[in-house]
Design an enzyme around this catalytic site. Sequence first.
Site, PDB file in Angstrom:
ATOM      1  N   GLU A  84     -16.428  79.712  43.696  1.00 48.72           N
ATOM      2  CA  GLU A  84     -17.728  79.189  44.107  1.00 48.72           C
ATOM      3  C   GLU A  84     -18.763  79.231  42.989  1.00 48.72           C
ATOM      4  O   GLU A  84     -19.931  78.899  43.212  1.00 48.72           O
ATOM      5  CB  GLU A  84     -18.209  79.963  45.333  1.00 48.72           C
ATOM      6  CG  GLU A  84     -17.331  79.710  46.546  1.00 48.72           C
ATOM      7  CD  GLU A  84     -17.595  80.671  47.702  1.00 48.72           C
ATOM      8  OE1 GLU A  84     -17.244  80.325  48.829  1.00 48.72           O
ATOM      9  OE2 GLU A  84     -18.154  81.763  47.439  1.00 48.72           O
TER      10      GLU A  84
ATOM     11  N   LYS B  88     -15.373  83.135  39.608  1.00 48.28           N
ATOM     12  CA  LYS B  88     -15.435  84.126  40.688  1.00 48.28           C
ATOM     13  C   LYS B  88     -14.031  84.482  41.153  1.00 48.28           C
ATOM     14  O   LYS B  88     -13.694  85.647  41.346  1.00 48.28           O
ATOM     15  CB  LYS B  88     -16.257  83.546  41.846  1.00 48.28           C
ATOM     16  CG  LYS B  88     -16.494  84.497  42.996  1.00 48.28           C
ATOM     17  CD  LYS B  88     -17.329  83.812  44.073  1.00 48.28           C
ATOM     18  CE  LYS B  88     -17.624  84.756  45.232  1.00 48.28           C
ATOM     19  NZ  LYS B  88     -18.374  84.075  46.312  1.00 48.28           N
ATOM     20  N   GLN B  89     -13.216  83.482  41.371  1.00 46.97           N
ATOM     21  CA  GLN B  89     -11.791  83.664  41.618  1.00 46.97           C
ATOM     22  C   GLN B  89     -11.097  82.385  41.164  1.00 46.97           C
ATOM     23  O   GLN B  89     -11.603  81.285  41.362  1.00 46.97           O
ATOM     24  CB  GLN B  89     -11.480  83.955  43.086  1.00 46.97           C
ATOM     25  CG  GLN B  89     -11.778  82.829  44.051  1.00 46.97           C
ATOM     26  CD  GLN B  89     -11.486  83.203  45.486  1.00 46.97           C
ATOM     27  OE1 GLN B  89     -12.382  83.618  46.204  1.00 46.97           O
ATOM     28  NE2 GLN B  89     -10.252  83.072  45.904  1.00 46.97           N
TER      29      GLN B  89
ATOM     30  N   TRP C  70     -11.634  81.068  55.949  1.00 46.01           N
ATOM     31  CA  TRP C  70     -10.264  80.722  55.593  1.00 46.01           C
ATOM     32  C   TRP C  70      -9.465  81.943  55.151  1.00 46.01           C
ATOM     33  O   TRP C  70      -8.244  81.880  55.009  1.00 46.01           O
ATOM     34  CB  TRP C  70     -10.252  79.653  54.490  1.00 46.01           C
ATOM     35  CG  TRP C  70     -10.767  80.106  53.154  1.00 46.01           C
ATOM     36  CD1 TRP C  70     -12.060  80.373  52.819  1.00 46.01           C
ATOM     37  CD2 TRP C  70      -9.997  80.334  51.964  1.00 46.01           C
ATOM     38  NE1 TRP C  70     -12.150  80.752  51.492  1.00 46.01           N
ATOM     39  CE2 TRP C  70     -10.895  80.727  50.937  1.00 46.01           C
ATOM     40  CE3 TRP C  70      -8.642  80.229  51.657  1.00 46.01           C
ATOM     41  CZ2 TRP C  70     -10.476  81.030  49.648  1.00 46.01           C
ATOM     42  CZ3 TRP C  70      -8.224  80.528  50.358  1.00 46.01           C
ATOM     43  CH2 TRP C  70      -9.140  80.931  49.383  1.00 46.01           C
ATOM     44  N   ASP C  71     -10.144  83.060  54.949  1.00 48.18           N
ATOM     45  CA  ASP C  71      -9.478  84.302  54.567  1.00 48.18           C
ATOM     46  C   ASP C  71      -8.351  84.639  55.537  1.00 48.18           C
ATOM     47  O   ASP C  71      -7.302  85.164  55.138  1.00 48.18           O
ATOM     48  CB  ASP C  71     -10.474  85.468  54.589  1.00 48.18           C
ATOM     49  CG  ASP C  71     -11.758  85.197  53.834  1.00 48.18           C
ATOM     50  OD1 ASP C  71     -12.047  84.019  53.533  1.00 48.18           O
ATOM     51  OD2 ASP C  71     -12.490  86.158  53.571  1.00 48.18           O
TER      52      ASP C  71
END
Length: 768
Positions: free
Chosen positions: A488, A600-601, A357-358
């Site tokens: 994640e 993580k983000q 999806w990046d």
Amino acid sequence: MKCNVKLDPWKIILDHYDEHEVEIAESLFSIGNGCLGQRANFEENYSGRTLRGSYIAGVYYPDKTRVGWWKNGYPEYFAKVLNSTNWIGINVTIDDEILDLAKCTILNYYHELDMKNGVLTRNVKCRLQNDKEIELNAIRFISMAQKEVGAVRYSIKPLNFDGNITFESYLDGNVVNSDSNYDEIFWNRIDEKSYENEGYVMMETKKLPFMVCSYLTSVLTVNSEKVDSKPNVIEKDKFVSDIYSIDVKKGEVAQVEKFVATTSNRYSENTELLKKTKTISNKACEAGFDALLEAHINVWSKTWNTCDITIDGDVAAQQGIRFNIFQLMQTYTGDDSRLNIGPKGFTGEKYGGSTYWDTEAYCIPFYLSTCNNEVARNLLVYRHNQLDKAIENAEKLGFTDGAALYPMVTMNGEECHNEWEITFEEIHRNGAIAYAVDFYERYTGDFQYVVEKGIDVIVGISRFWAQRVNFSKAKNQYVMLGVTGPNEYENNVNNNWYTNKIATWTLKYTLRCLKKIKEEYADYYNTVIERLNFKNEEFEKWNHIVENMYFPYDEELGVFLQQDNFLDKEILPVKDLNKSNLPLNQKWSWDRILRSCYIKQADVLQGIYFFEDEYDMETIKKNFNFYEPITVHESSLSPCVHNILASKIDNADKAYEMYLRTSRLDLDNYNNDSEDGCHITSMAGTWLSIVQGFAGMRVRHNHIEFNPTLPDNWNGYNFKILYRGNNLQVSVTKEGTDISILEGNDTIDVVIKGESYKLVNSNPIKIQ
């Protein structure tokens, strides 16, 4: 560890040899042209740690998924980007001693990637075990002008002796992948043949019928004069070589040039591969190394003309942005809608080289602003062409009636990710694909794409969301259970805020597009409705979901909660962690990570970044100030979003910190993982950090906006963007902001710091 490259605005330079840095340097100095890619491995034999990598776009292997258990809907394979024929190899023997830098005494070492021209060079002076000293020079490029061609110029100069030098110029198809699950060999031999000064290797992948041919033409010179000596010819399984032996005196330069053409049956019939590569290789040799290099450099010059960003006053920042842009431009050129952008590009094998999806969340805005619209459009077409597979993927999980779930990882539209919490649960990827259709339409004004192709994709995605939610009687709202967000470090959670948000937005966007088609493209509307077998009750259901979706929120803190019960965790800032614990994913157990508050983000900030117009400044600040301190940024995609939002709320120090982290993520090896390849897709986030972060660019349907800020230690920065047929230049200095049209004749509506202007070619806008 860090590979200690020198600071330079246009070059990546390593001026020392350290065996522990070799694999990282191989990643950083990688080169490619959108069709071919090559890690910066040494041409000569090297017995130290190395990750060999020669890659061909779109050629992959469906490696059997390795798990101890199986669930319905689980992907059968994980796609591997394949290490292909080693085309750069030149074995060197000096008076019967094999040249191997791991066994030599290095007297001087210089390795350079010239990003302006796309050229890799290496100069080494060393003492062999027999006490003979040599100077090695190597120049390499993969042509941007002739996409099948790679070329190497390699020379040896004796410094303290007269003696014999033997070069073995070869092609070797006996290659392996370091990430193969069962130490498999992925290639079958088709044919090989070696002639004097020429040879080829033709192979086919196992399981899938990808056929690849590499054809080599070699030239030997001494002191730039061609030598007519006949090489010894070697020919064996998937290997061909020409061995040149030459006596040279001290100070003379013996040199081999290699011209290799490589292509696959994605672009030519099997029966034509040999003829095509032979012709291209021979013509490249006839044209000569210098002429090929000049044509290659000319393409890079034109490329930089539309994508370069200059920074005045900060060499580390300047080097970082150009490194990121360079890697993006040599990874994807937009010529083929069957190709996409792997997270490691042509720099390594990790993540399988597949599509994530990046691309939609980060890369499409970059390519829209730096290339013609067709490049980004092809990335959208890639997903449209795989819609049937997305519907099949959803059907495997029990969804019906045209619901589409795009894969988390794919080569051809089939899901091939091998971790259940990602494969089944990280469904937010669907929303990013819809978001990209909207961004493309806003940026280009090309709603015709939505009518012809995009609507099919976003309707399929919306059908998935409508079936994936369920109505909670307890909450009297729709909820989404058992998901994993972009963070994640949380799995199988309920009501991930970002996933709920992007699902709801997708439904609203799809309904808006259908309404616009009905009102403004009436001739297409019935065709669209019939093609999609659309029912009125779908309108009703989608609207009901939009109006009744549940979003976790804490009234006391005034923040959106990442998911249900997030505040049950002990909230401790990252700054209070001993640095020996970082990166968490390499130091902590998965159980410990899942129970911690560390992110993580930040999912919530990702959603606010996408849809910031829906939130006031106070809301953005509260959420940023809550989530940023507990985010470890162990996703390469994380820092850029934090930079953009920090710029938005005038947190200049944090914005600059996050810019350096995203721009120098690989150069400084922040996450201790650059040896297996660079983080290519997140590099688009570095560009976003300047253009959307510091410059505050936002794209509306009818105008473009800027809200420029300038980091304290910069004197200024300058960038160009392509916008609706115009080449705009934006310059931000301590004196103010200048915006002008370099090419194009349109009048553009521009908003700068809240004030509206008309930008025309002959009248730049200057703001103090």
